[in-house]
Scaffold this motif. Structure first.
Motif, PDB file in Angstrom:
ATOM      1  N   VAL A 656     -47.133  22.058 -55.367  1.00  0.00           N
ATOM      2  CA  VAL A 656     -47.633  23.253 -54.685  1.00  0.00           C
ATOM      3  C   VAL A 656     -46.927  23.353 -53.335  1.00  0.00           C
ATOM      4  CG1 VAL A 656     -49.661  24.394 -53.714  1.00  0.00           C
ATOM      5  CG2 VAL A 656     -49.848  23.118 -55.856  1.00  0.00           C
ATOM      6  N   VAL A 667     -57.086  24.381 -50.983  1.00  0.00           N
ATOM      7  CA  VAL A 667     -56.398  25.422 -51.755  1.00  0.00           C
ATOM      8  C   VAL A 667     -56.879  25.371 -53.202  1.00  0.00           C
ATOM      9  CG1 VAL A 667     -54.167  26.235 -52.609  1.00  0.00           C
ATOM     10  CG2 VAL A 667     -54.371  25.344 -50.266  1.00  0.00           C
ATOM     11  N   VAL A 669     -56.591  25.678 -57.086  1.00  0.00           N
ATOM     12  CA  VAL A 669     -55.473  25.593 -58.018  1.00  0.00           C
ATOM     13  C   VAL A 669     -56.039  25.488 -59.422  1.00  0.00           C
ATOM     14  CG1 VAL A 669     -55.294  23.079 -57.781  1.00  0.00           C
ATOM     15  CG2 VAL A 669     -53.312  24.386 -58.530  1.00  0.00           C
ATOM     16  N   THR A 682     -59.578  21.953 -56.658  1.00  0.00           N
ATOM     17  CA  THR A 682     -59.233  22.264 -55.276  1.00  0.00           C
ATOM     18  C   THR A 682     -58.391  21.151 -54.669  1.00  0.00           C
ATOM     19  OG1 THR A 682     -61.267  23.536 -54.974  1.00  0.00           O
ATOM     20  CG2 THR A 682     -60.143  22.788 -52.977  1.00  0.00           C
ATOM     21  N   THR A 715     -51.952  28.956 -58.013  1.00  0.00           N
ATOM     22  CA  THR A 715     -52.873  28.891 -56.879  1.00  0.00           C
ATOM     23  C   THR A 715     -53.616  30.227 -56.816  1.00  0.00           C
ATOM     24  OG1 THR A 715     -51.134  29.670 -55.400  1.00  0.00           O
ATOM     25  CG2 THR A 715     -51.460  27.288 -55.559  1.00  0.00           C
ATOM     26  N   LEU A 717     -55.457  31.313 -53.801  1.00  0.00           N
ATOM     27  CA  LEU A 717     -55.924  31.458 -52.428  1.00  0.00           C
ATOM     28  C   LEU A 717     -56.315  32.914 -52.167  1.00  0.00           C
ATOM     29  CD1 LEU A 717     -56.092  29.757 -49.730  1.00  0.00           C
ATOM     30  CD2 LEU A 717     -53.885  30.806 -49.152  1.00  0.00           C
ATOM     31  N   ASP A 720     -54.033  34.959 -49.865  1.00  0.00           N
ATOM     32  CA  ASP A 720     -52.594  34.905 -50.168  1.00  0.00           C
ATOM     33  C   ASP A 720     -51.964  36.284 -50.055  1.00  0.00           C
ATOM     34  OD1 ASP A 720     -50.040  34.706 -51.773  1.00  0.00           O
ATOM     35  OD2 ASP A 720     -50.765  32.651 -51.954  1.00  0.00           O
ATOM     36  N   ASN A 726     -47.140  32.728 -57.017  1.00  0.00           N
ATOM     37  CA  ASN A 726     -48.307  31.855 -57.187  1.00  0.00           C
ATOM     38  C   ASN A 726     -48.234  30.966 -58.417  1.00  0.00           C
ATOM     39  OD1 ASN A 726     -49.271  33.123 -54.948  1.00  0.00           O
ATOM     40  ND2 ASN A 726     -51.057  34.066 -55.907  1.00  0.00           N
TER      41      ASN A 726
END
Length: 974
Positions: A656, A667, A669, A682, A715, A717, A720, A726
């Motif tokens: 990542v 974050v 994931v 996470t 991810t 987020l 983002d 991503n």
């Protein structure tokens, strides 16, 4: 080129076959960061035992020219330079000369394979088992340290290479690892080579003997002496110099190459000297072609390939077809390998000079108006194994391709051989050449010569200078070298050379020396770095700090400097301080730069404009700087699981990256398997801007079924700002077992031919040929023809009739047939009955052939044996229709030779439907296909014009277009 004519009134036009050059893409493994090299426990110097390092015999050397008509016919090199001693220019005195690693420090490995490179303040030296670091006066700063300990794999396997990556101010150290066909590479974490290194492993498909590397703007280029698969690779250096994880390595096979008959197959990559190079310059690979190797080589020449690497989509990377660059005639073949080439005083033991290879390294330098590439190799100058060094300077530019600017053979007529050469070119175009020298009256030592850019072309003009005189001989082995290594100091004028000599009998020693052919420029300054700004959240008033180096011999003051952003001049200022010769100083522009556009990448260029500067190409330095988004993270790689056999509940590990300017923690994931429900976790740790971290999911993925799975990791987020980066998706295959064995001595299958399958293969250990299909009928016996090149091979064949992805004893169709019974080396071709049982399940099934030397094949088709080979094919079990039965059993195919490689094929048959004809080469590649109509009541006729085909065995296959049956017949083109 192949041409076939059909009767009646059908013409097959000529067609050209071009070799595809698919890339192999491998993920390297990050082994971790070492502790500082200076802190490792030193290897203990001790009296050594002889520990000879062998070259893997990927290619066997000929005892003499394979083509005796190869030039030069009289054995005399037409470019041999035999000047009288007083005709050379006096050389500068050696600037430095000191012993490197000793045989006792190195543990006695023979040959030592000395290598080394100079940075601004250090010289790093390595031999086959250890690395040692000196300052430029010869004082030890670190080591000797065992390479296996330092590089983290525990094995001192050999063939080290050291480079100074001047583009990144980092050091590079490598050795191979025999246990898993891998290359282990360490790249220094900082400019200090005595500090920590980031270590990487690249496991390849076959053993990478004799690896040679180069520095290039878009990667570390690599060639290796391999007996299968790719021989040229490019490694993602950007990932490695930044300490990233999982750098990729892309492999290529060189098209159009004719391998030499020597022990070492050694094309060489171009190695960049200096910081100047053309925009979008491709990588270059070079290999010599000696017309004495093979009658198919019509003249002595070099072949050059261009590589365009695409790191965004590595599968789009390509290697060009070769260009041929003619050379004056030469003979690169010496005495048989294993006996040695050059005499030594007082002993019958000769030592090797390594014929038929390009010497390491092939150094390239750009001069703006042209680019120069210096290449060297050993040649027999008199037909009596006296060696000289053929050296070539190639040039190209923006409009003209590579051609010989000058070439010569350095071989003074004093009875001594010069060999194991290595050359480079300085900033003024002067060429330095380091080498070994020996004969029956002179113990092997090390010397150098050179030439000035203004000298007559093709001549070395600098008086030969002894670096160190040999004082001993080697009596227990012919092995010597296997290479020397000449590199350039970052100052652009100092040559650094390391090679092997004997300081007493059977006691080798590496030697390190530096010399120059020019004092350099008096006035020469340039920008070597833009220190600030860096990528991040940038403003409209960014301060720009640069580093200025004084390359010249005179101190400099009041240096004008310019600053541009995206090509627009924004500042012209003056550095008012004084920079001593060889020193550096930082300067901060008063004018700031507007880098405030969100998400934009800017090109900054700083440049000195000293009026008296004598070398302006090193004045500018450019750097791309990106105004990062604040919040931007994504998955850039899925490193596990990977395709393989016996997969089950597998861990999912992802890389990542924080692309943004803000540090991120907690974050979210996730991954999905075949588009199913996401597994959400996470990453609690903080990920700093532009940092990449690895994360392993707690929940595993069930890959236990034989299948190909799609895994997508992302991810999620909430904040983002760039969702396009991503996610990453990979395919992972749980494959049927693929047992491999050692077939390098000839064990295994070189031909497997049944029904439509006619596969002539090499030594794969395991070969997946399931794209080749044999159409077989239940309750029928078929002749299977097999070839092996080592006798007493037991052969078993299974067909997985129940498609269970396992092979049962009841599914054997051949059991322990012995090919070449009671024999050893040789070629054995035999035919054995392959019996398809009555009631065999129709459909396509995997067919496995497995050999074992001197013992029965295990009932477990997945068991690995020491010797032998496993090959997989596809069997299509089908029941013949009435028409198919008539076609197979009531047809006769004859091929009639008409002379001058003209043939006529006649199929006599009661079958009345349309048929096709296809021609295949010995590798099973289809060369041409055509539908046919009957020529008469009971026959089809095909005329085959093979006058332009290469000599060899071809197969004609004729089958029904509406039925699944065919007849094949082999024929020979002479």
């Amino acid at each position: 080129m192949k041409k076939l004519l059909l009767v009646p009134l059908l013409l097959w036009t000529s067609f050209i076959f071009s070799q595809n050059n698919p890339t192999t893409i491998i993920q390297g493994e990050f082994l971790g960061k070492t502790m500082p090299l200076r802190d490792f426990v030193l290897s203990q110097e001790q009296t050594y035992r002889v520990n000879e390092i062998r070259i893997v015999p990927n290619n066997l050397r000929a005892n003499e020219k394979l083509d005796p008509t190869g030039l030069p016919l009289d054995g005399v090199d037409p470019l041999r330079q035999t000047n009288a001693e007083n005709s050379y220019t006096a050389s500068y005195a050696l600037e430095g000369s000191f012993d490197g690693i000793s045989v006792n420090e190195g543990g006695g490995a023979t040959p030592p394979d000395p290598t080394g490179a100079a940075g601004p303040n250090h010289y790093v030296n390595a031999v086959n088992s250890v690395v040692k670091i000196f300052d430029k006066s010869g004082n030890t700063l670190a080591g000797p340290t065992p390479l296996g300990t330092f590089l983290g794999n525990g094995a001192n396997n050999g063939d080290p290479i050291v480079m100074y990556d001047h583009l990144a101010d980092r050091f590079f150290v490598s050795q191979f690892q025999t246990s898993n066909n891998a290359l282990i590479i360490g790249v220094s974490d900082t400019p200090d080579p005595t500090g920590a290194y980031n270590v990487y492993e690249f496991a390849l498909d076959a053993f990478p003997d004799y690896p040679h590397y180069s520095i290039w703007p878009d990667g570390y280029y690599l060639t290796a002496n391999k007996n299968s698969g790719n021989s040229v690779y490019v490694i993602d250096r950007d990932v490695m110099i930044n300490g990233g994880t999982n750098p990729q390595i892309v492999g290529f096979t060189l098209p159009g190459i004719v391998n030499n008959p020597n022990t070492v197959f050694s094309p060489e990559p171009a190695n960049l000297l200096g910081n100047i190079y053309p925009t979008d310059v491709p990588g270059y690979i070079v290999y010599l072609q000696d017309d004495g190797w093979n009658p198919g080589i019509t003249s002595d020449h070099l072949k050059i390939w261009e590589i365009d690497i695409d790191w965004a989509t590595p599968a789009n990377s390509v290697v060009s077809n070769p260009i041929d660059v003619p050379l004056a005639a030469f003979d690169s073949v010496f005495a048989p390998f294993g006996t040695g080439d050059v005499d030594q005083p007082g002993t019958n033991q000769k030592i090797d000079m390594i014929g038929g290879v390009i010497s390491y390294a092939a150094n390239y330098r750009s001069f703006g108006t042209h680019n120069s590439w210096v290449i060297t190799f050993n040649v027999d100058v008199d037909g009596n194994d006296t060696s000289g060094i053929r050296w070539i300077e190639l040039r190209n530019n923006d409009t003209d391709g590579w051609s010989v600017y000058q070439e010569g053979t350095y071989a003074p007529a004093d009875g001594h051989s010069r060999f194991m050469g290595s050359a480079a070119i300085d900033l003024q175009g002067n060429i330095g050449l380091g080498f070994n020298i020996a004969s029956g009256t002179l113990p092997v030592g090390i010397s150098y010569t050179g030439r000035f850019s203004t000298d007559p072309l093709g001549q070395m003009s600098v008086a030969e200078t002894t670096i160190v005189a040999g004082t001993g001989v080697q009596t227990f082995s012919n092995r010597f070298g296997d290479y020397s290594h000449l590199t350039m100091d970052p100052d652009g004028f100092t040559f650094w050379h390391t090679a092997e000599y004997f300081r007493s009998s059977n006691t080798w020693q590496s030697r390190i020396a530096s010399f120059s052919l020019s004092p350099g420029f008096d006035n020469d300054v340039g920008i070597i770095a833009i220190v600030n700004p860096e990528n991040g959240g940038l403003s409209n008033a960014e301060t720009v700090e640069v580093t200025i180096r004084n390359f010249g011999n005179l101190n400099q003051s009041n240096i004008p400097v310019e600053l541009r952003v995206d090509g627009t001049l924004i500042a012209s200022e003056v550095f008012t301080g004084t920079i001593a010769s060889g020193d550096v100083a930082n300067y901060t522009f008063t004018q700031t730069a507007d880098l405030s556009s969100y998400g934009q990448t800017y090109t900054l260029e700083a440049k000195t404009t000293l009026a008296t500067d004598e070398f302006t190409l090193n004045d500018p330095y450019s750097k791309d700087v990106t105004h990062l988004r604040n919040n931007d993270v994504g998955v850039v790689n899925i490193s596990s699981p990977v395709s393989g056999t016996g997969l089950g509940n597998e861990t999912v590990t992802v890389s990542v990256r924080n692309f943004g300017a803000n540090a991120q923690s907690n974050v979210p994931v996730q991954y999905t398997l075949d588009g199913g429900a996401p597994v959400i976790e996470t990453i609690a740790a903080t990920i700093n801007p532009e940092e990449t971290v690895q994360y392993t999911f707690t929940q595993t993925a069930d890959l236990s079924a034989i299948n190909t799975y799609s895994i997508t990791a992302s991810t999620t987020l909430v904040s983002d700002e760039e969702p396009s980066n991503n996610s990453t998706t990979i395919a992972v295959e749980n494959m049927i077992c693929a047992p491999s064995a050692n077939c390098s001595l000839g064990d295994g299958l070189r031909l497997f031919s049944v029904a439509e399958i006619n596969n002539a293969s090499a030594c794969e250990g395991y070969g997946d040929f399931t794209d080749q299909i044999a159409s077989l009928e239940p309750d029928t016996t078929y002749p299977l023809t097999v070839t092996t090149t080592y006798g007493n091979q037991y052969l078993t064949v299974w067909i997985d009739f129940d498609d269970s992805n396992s092979f049962e004893v009841s599914e054997k169709v051949i059991t322990d047939y012995i090919i070449g019974a009671g024999q050893t080396g040789g070629t054995f071709t035999e035919t054995v009955d392959l019996v398809i049982p009555a009631g065999a399940a129709t459909g396509t099934h995997r067919m496995r052939a497995k050999t074992n030397w001197n013992a029965v094949v295990p009932d477990d088709a997945c068991e690995e044996t020491t010797y032998g080979e496993t090959e997989d094919y596809t069997a299509s079990i089908q029941t013949l229709s009435v028409e198919e039965f008539a076609f197979i059993n009531n047809s006769d195919l004859k091929i009639i030779e008409k002379g001058e490689n003209q043939f006529e094929a006649v199929l006599t048959t009661s079958y009345s439907g349309d048929v096709y004809a296809a021609i295949y080469n010995i590798n099973g590649q289809q060369l041409k296909f055509k539908d046919l109509s009957k020529s008469s009541i009971n026959s089809y006729v095909v005329k085959l014009d093979m006058s332009q085909a290469a000599a060899g065995v071809y197969t004609l296959k004729i089958g029904g277009t509406n039925i699944d049956s065919n007849i094949t017949q082999k024929f020979i083109v002479r």
